[in-house]
Design a protein around this motif. Structure first.
Motif, PDB file in Angstrom:
ATOM      1  N   GLN A 104       0.832  -1.206   0.000  1.00  0.00           N
ATOM      2  CA  GLN A 104       0.000   0.000   0.000  1.00  0.00           C
ATOM      3  C   GLN A 104       0.863   1.252   0.000  1.00  0.00           C
ATOM      4  O   GLN A 104       0.389   2.334   0.320  1.00  0.00           O
ATOM      5  CB  GLN A 104      -0.936  -0.015   1.207  1.00  0.00           C
ATOM      6  N   MET A 105       2.130   1.094  -0.331  1.00  0.00           N
ATOM      7  CA  MET A 105       3.088   2.185  -0.466  1.00  0.00           C
ATOM      8  C   MET A 105       3.407   2.867   0.869  1.00  0.00           C
ATOM      9  O   MET A 105       3.899   3.976   0.905  1.00  0.00           O
ATOM     10  CB  MET A 105       2.618   3.252  -1.484  1.00  0.00           C
ATOM     11  N   VAL A 165      11.312   4.307  -4.268  1.00  0.00           N
ATOM     12  CA  VAL A 165      10.995   3.053  -3.588  1.00  0.00           C
ATOM     13  C   VAL A 165      11.574   1.826  -4.289  1.00  0.00           C
ATOM     14  O   VAL A 165      11.541   0.731  -3.734  1.00  0.00           O
ATOM     15  CB  VAL A 165       9.471   2.845  -3.380  1.00  0.00           C
ATOM     16  N   GLU A 197       1.614   3.956  -8.595  1.00  0.00           N
ATOM     17  CA  GLU A 197       1.840   3.898  -7.151  1.00  0.00           C
ATOM     18  C   GLU A 197       1.266   5.129  -6.454  1.00  0.00           C
ATOM     19  O   GLU A 197       0.770   5.057  -5.327  1.00  0.00           O
ATOM     20  CB  GLU A 197       3.344   3.803  -6.858  1.00  0.00           C
ATOM     21  N   ARG A 232      -4.332  -1.022  -3.523  1.00  0.00           N
ATOM     22  CA  ARG A 232      -3.090  -1.779  -3.376  1.00  0.00           C
ATOM     23  C   ARG A 232      -2.372  -1.785  -4.714  1.00  0.00           C
ATOM     24  O   ARG A 232      -3.000  -1.743  -5.757  1.00  0.00           O
ATOM     25  CB  ARG A 232      -3.409  -3.215  -2.976  1.00  0.00           C
ATOM     26  N   PHE A 233      -1.037  -1.862  -4.680  1.00  0.00           N
ATOM     27  CA  PHE A 233      -0.297  -2.005  -5.929  1.00  0.00           C
ATOM     28  C   PHE A 233      -0.461  -3.446  -6.362  1.00  0.00           C
ATOM     29  O   PHE A 233       0.149  -4.351  -5.812  1.00  0.00           O
ATOM     30  CB  PHE A 233       1.176  -1.646  -5.746  1.00  0.00           C
ATOM     31  N   ASP A 234      -1.308  -3.672  -7.330  1.00  0.00           N
ATOM     32  CA  ASP A 234      -1.688  -5.023  -7.715  1.00  0.00           C
ATOM     33  C   ASP A 234      -1.440  -5.257  -9.201  1.00  0.00           C
ATOM     34  O   ASP A 234      -1.902  -6.230  -9.772  1.00  0.00           O
ATOM     35  CB  ASP A 234      -3.176  -5.218  -7.371  1.00  0.00           C
ATOM     36  N   ALA A 235      -0.743  -4.336  -9.860  1.00  0.00           N
ATOM     37  CA  ALA A 235      -0.465  -4.532 -11.280  1.00  0.00           C
ATOM     38  C   ALA A 235       0.421  -5.763 -11.433  1.00  0.00           C
ATOM     39  O   ALA A 235       1.357  -5.965 -10.683  1.00  0.00           O
ATOM     40  CB  ALA A 235       0.223  -3.307 -11.856  1.00  0.00           C
ATOM     41  N   GLN A 293      -4.818  -3.798   7.485  1.00  0.00           N
ATOM     42  CA  GLN A 293      -3.969  -2.679   7.112  1.00  0.00           C
ATOM     43  C   GLN A 293      -4.789  -1.397   7.027  1.00  0.00           C
ATOM     44  O   GLN A 293      -4.306  -0.394   6.556  1.00  0.00           O
ATOM     45  CB  GLN A 293      -3.336  -2.941   5.749  1.00  0.00           C
ATOM     46  N   PRO A 353      11.712  -3.334  -1.167  1.00  0.00           N
ATOM     47  CA  PRO A 353      10.801  -3.205  -2.304  1.00  0.00           C
ATOM     48  C   PRO A 353      10.909  -4.426  -3.202  1.00  0.00           C
ATOM     49  O   PRO A 353      12.001  -4.821  -3.578  1.00  0.00           O
ATOM     50  CB  PRO A 353      11.299  -1.945  -3.016  1.00  0.00           C
ATOM     51  N   ARG A 385     -10.062  -7.908  -9.526  1.00  0.00           N
ATOM     52  CA  ARG A 385      -9.111  -8.111  -8.424  1.00  0.00           C
ATOM     53  C   ARG A 385      -9.340  -7.055  -7.348  1.00  0.00           C
ATOM     54  O   ARG A 385      -9.259  -7.317  -6.161  1.00  0.00           O
ATOM     55  CB  ARG A 385      -7.677  -8.081  -8.947  1.00  0.00           C
ATOM     56  N   ARG A 418     -10.508  -7.573  -3.458  1.00  0.00           N
ATOM     57  CA  ARG A 418      -9.796  -6.977  -2.317  1.00  0.00           C
ATOM     58  C   ARG A 418     -10.763  -6.271  -1.390  1.00  0.00           C
ATOM     59  O   ARG A 418     -10.638  -6.341  -0.176  1.00  0.00           O
ATOM     60  CB  ARG A 418      -8.764  -5.970  -2.808  1.00  0.00           C
TER      61      ARG A 418
END
Lengths: 468, 419
Positions: A295-296, A310, A322, A337-340, B93, B114, B134, B138
């Motif tokens: 989630q950055m 990052v 992002e 969320r970063f989901d790519a 979260q 990362p 997706r 979530r």
């Protein structure tokens, strides 16, 4: 000064985060060291280089057609006018950003930001220092060209920013670094008449891409450069009045040659260590990257980080994606969320190289089973009609499900063509989906469908040997 | 519930290198799954998961030098392992927009380095679902890898996700009630660690144990504590024993005082029956009697109509029967309220488990002489700690505190029992 959300950095990541958060109703302050928004990308990166690459392409295409019945007088570049045109492009975009910020009520502050605590920064600007208290922050501080310690300071030694300034066209240019930035600049300077040598430490140009994709570019450049030295390095640079004496060590031994200009393009370094992040408790690793979660978020829950700072790949389109995740999470959307699944890469060289997802090299290294569909552009009517037959479209599929896992394209406009493959991967499309989607004829985009048909066995534009 | 995992005691080693990290944030691990591998100059050591859960964040990297106590990662413990909730806890979260105040700022998680983001797709095993779907999953906290898509080539549709959620919601309803999904009991070969002896539980222990376990799990217990000044009462007790030639214990007085307190607080003399409360108009008081074979609770019937001497004689007689294993079931039935006195042994307080279907139980610990401030000086007073466990479905904290105040007042001035 006090704000709900502070964004540090006005590049594509920073302004996207600021704008998205403002659209979600947050009070946002955006701090950037430049007077103008847009960061490296707009000011000294993607955009000016694309403007110059367009100029290079026009020159090259005019030259290519001289053999086919269209003889032009040799191009006489007017550097002042070229620079003005490049600058006009930048101005138009950065002004647009400033206006978008105004319309959204985003406060833009120029100056260099330093954390003084977990909820405060101090901004040193031309008009003195200013403290800004914030509830949450997004760090989008970007990266800068990496310098090499043994290379002296000299006006003839430049980095990508210097190269884009286009101060002059050197007679002999050495480009240290055969990656995307180095080769894009090689493309520009070759078109403008410089004699170019490229030195790359790895054993191929653009080491992240598959060798077969790089091969047409390498071949094209080899014809036009003075030399392309892979597996070689520069070990010493001695500035003299008449030029730069540069020692190059490679497979064929060492030699020293004189150049008029040296472009150092050996990579970029994140700016994570330049923000006094420790004062906020934000962890920065030894290379200057700031670790984040999906989630950055940094290790400090109310401080996020995005973009080059990052991690790799350092690409604007990764940063903007992002940025939206960070802005949304910071504004209370816990599901962002970063989901790519994939991030495409493009080298805007001539020919262009673009790839997305799994590469053949990685599949081999990790033992991932793949099925391959390749379509050489020599069989594409459109490619031949633009006078370029060296291209290739390669698709990698899961051998069991036929799902697209990766794609690599080399040829003019490869960067535009790769987006279809990225969408196909995100959607879980398989070879049949691609093959049964009608692509317009005659276009280069057809090559994607034809590569899929090469895999499914339905291709009629080529005689593909039957698979066992 | 998050559980920080640290490097266990690996001997006098301060710089073991992490050579392998086998999990990443978001991974589900079972108990004893190996999380990381350490290498010292002598050996490689595996650090297993102490409980099942989901890896929240990892604070070390390969090559890090670690020692005993170094934080490795944060595990979100799952509440039930065997039938782990299908709907994953995605709210962990969650962060509300107003951030914590400056003072409360602390590094909450140390995320993993990362990830190489461009390297996501490896195989066709990833769920066949579009980016928008997706995101939808979530939002609902659904793990798409657990769904079999019904679309062409197994593509997961919005309806598939909705159906999955519906099924997950319906399932617990079907087996409503006592579906506590607990971890399996730890299996340990104790003989591996030293000599052991195996002894079967007594019949009483087996029966009382099962009852106590049920009561402890089902009843929402709360325990209140207070202190009773029993200086005068104990002096009276000693005098009675001297002059009457009897053997009156403090327990008899406590039972009598409890009856008076129950009269003043009728909700404590009650039992829960579905949505109704059964209020009892009789006062049968149970008392915990220790025997060589385990704990039993004989009952003094109609304690309200009996005098102290009668109650004392009856507790002594029932205790004797209990020790001899001769208590009849009828001797242990019909209780309204239980007293458990450890005063003869010791202790400063304890939390007794309610004897269902009663709604409260009184615990009495050992009385001790203590200095008590009387406004001008410290006076030596005999103070008995008492505790009251009560069923929060029936009783609330104010009522419980009131009950104890009543009881302590009665014990401090026993004349009030007759009022």
């Amino acid at each position: 000064m006090k704000t709900e959300l502070l964004v540090i950095g006005g590049g594509p990541g920073g302004y996207t985060a600021a704008f998205r958060a403002a659209d979600l109703g947050r009070k946002v302050v955006l701090v950037d060291k430049r007077e103008r928004l847009g960061g490296v990308c707009l000011n000294v990166g993607c955009i000016p280089s694309k403007a110059l690459l367009h100029a290079a392409r026009v020159i090259e295409e005019a030259r290519e057609m001289s053999a086919h019945g269209l003889a032009f007088a040799e191009v006489k570049p007017d550097l002042d006018k070229l620079r003005d045109w490049k600058q006009a492009t930048i101005d138009r975009l950065t002004m647009g950003l400033a206006s978008l910020a105004r319309q959204r009520g985003v406060t833009v502050v120029s100056g260099t930001a330093q954390f003084t605590g977990a909820h405060e920064i101090v901004v040193a600007g031309t008009d003195g220092e200013r403290r800004i208290a914030f509830d949450q922050a997004i760090i989008a501080a970007g990266s800068e060209p990496m310098a090499l310690p043994f290379i002296p300071t000299d006006p003839r030694i430049i980095d990508s920013t210097g190269a884009l300034e286009l101060a002059r066209i050197p007679e002999r240019l050495l480009i240290l670094g055969g990656g995307i930035i180095g080769l894009e600049m090689a493309t520009v300077y070759l078109a403008l008449g410089a004699r170019v040598t490229v030195v790359e430490a790895m054993d191929q140009l653009i080491p992240g891409a598959d060798r077969d994709l790089v091969a047409p570019l390498h071949k094209h450049l080899r014809k036009r450069c003075e030399a392309i030295l892979v597996g070689a390095k520069v070990t010493a640079v001695e500035p003299r009045e008449e030029g730069l004496d540069i020692r190059i060590e490679g497979a064929e031994g060492a030699r020293t040659e004189r150049f008029d200009m040296l472009l150092v393009a050996v990579g970029r370094r994140p700016n994570g260590a330049r923000l006094g992040a420790a004062a906020a408790g934000v962890k920065v690793d030894a290379s200057g990257f700031i670790p984040v979660d999906g989630q950055m978020r940094t290790n400090i829950a109310h401080i996020f980080a995005i973009g080059d700072v990052v991690g790799q790949p350092m690409l604007a389109h990764k940063a903007t994606h992002e940025a939206k995740v960070a802005a949304e999470v910071a504004s209370g959307d816990e599901h962002a969320r970063f989901d790519a699944r994939v991030i495409p890469s493009v080298a805007y060289t001539d020919p262009e190289i673009a790839w997305v997802g799994l590469t053949e090299g990685r599949a081999k290294a990790e033992g991932i089973a793949i099925g391959k569909g390749v379509f050489p552009w020599a069989a594409s009517g459109r490619a031949l009609s633009i006078g370029r037959d060296e291209g290739m479209t390669k698709l990698l599929f899961d051998p069991n499900t036929g799902r697209l896992l990766g794609a690599g394209i080399v040829g003019p406009n490869a960067g535009e063509l790769i987006a279809e493959a990225a969408l196909a991967i995100e959607m879980g499309a398989d070879a049949t989906d691609l093959a049964l989607t009608i692509h317009p004829h005659p276009t280069l985009s057809e090559t994607v469908a034809m590569a899929a048909e090469a895999f499914t066995g339905t291709l009629t534009d080529l005689l593909v040997p039957k698979r066992a | 519930m998050t559980l920080p995992i640290t490097v266990p005691d690996i001997g006098d080693v301060k710089d073991a290198a992490i050579i392998e990290i086998l999990v990443k944030p978001g991974d589900d691990v079972a108990i004893d799954d190996i999380l990381i591998v350490l290498e010292t100059d002598k050996a490689t050591l595996e650090v297993p998961a102490p409980s099942a859960g989901r890896v929240h964040s990892i604070s070390v990297a390969i090559g890090d030098k670690v020692g005993f106590g170094t934080a490795i990662l944060i595990l979100e413990e799952s509440t039930g392992a065997a039938s782990a909730p299908i709907v994953a806890a995605s709210s962990s979260q969650a962060a509300p927009p107003p951030p914590p105040a400056p003072a409360a700022i602390e590094p909450i998680t140390v995320p993993a380095p990362p990830p190489p983001m461009a390297q996501t797709p490896a195989t066709g095993l990833q769920p066949h679902a579009s980016p928008s779907l997706r995101r939808f999953a979530r939002e609902l906290g659904v793990d798409l890898t657990r769904i079999t898509g019904t679309g062409p080539k197994g593509r997961i549709s919005r309806e598939d996700v909705q159906g999955f959620i519906k099924q997950a919601i319906d399932r617990p309803a079907a087996s409503a009630g006592e579906g506590l999904s607990l971890l399996p009991w730890p299996q340990v070969d104790f003989a591996k660690f030293g000599p052991i002896e195996r002894q079967p539980l007594s019949r009483i222990k087996k029966i009382s144990g099962a009852n106590l376990a049920r009561n402890a799990i089902v009843i929402p217990h709360v325990t209140n504590f207070d202190e009773a000044d029993v200086t005068a009462l104990d002096a009276f007790r000693v005098e009675v024993n001297k002059t009457q030639g009897a053997k009156v214990t403090m327990l008899a007085f406590i039972i009598k005082a409890a009856v008076a307190a129950l009269k003043a607080h009728p909700n404590f003399n009650a039992s829960l029956d579905g949505d109704d409360l059964i209020l009892k108009r009789y006062f049968h008081i149970g008392f915990a009697a220790d025997t060589p074979n385990g704990l039993v609770v004989p009952v003094i019937r109609d304690a309200d109509s009996k005098g102290i001497l009668d109650i004392a004689a009856e507790t002594a007689a029932l205790s004797a029967l209990a020790r001899d294993g001769k208590l009849k079931p009828a001797d242990m039935q019909g209780g309204c309220f239980t007293v458990s006195s450890l005063g003869g042994i010791g202790g400063t307080g304890f939390t007794p488990i309610i004897n269902a279907p009663e709604v409260a139980i009184l615990g009495a610990a050992r009385a001790q002489m203590k200095p008590v401030w009387d406004g001008s000086a410290f006076q030596p007073r005999l103070i008995m700690p008492v505790s009251l466990s009560w069923d929060h479905r029936v009783i609330d904290g104010a009522a419980a505190a009131g009950f104890l105040v009543t009881l302590c007042t009665l014990l401090a001035d026993f004349r009030r029992v007759s009022l």
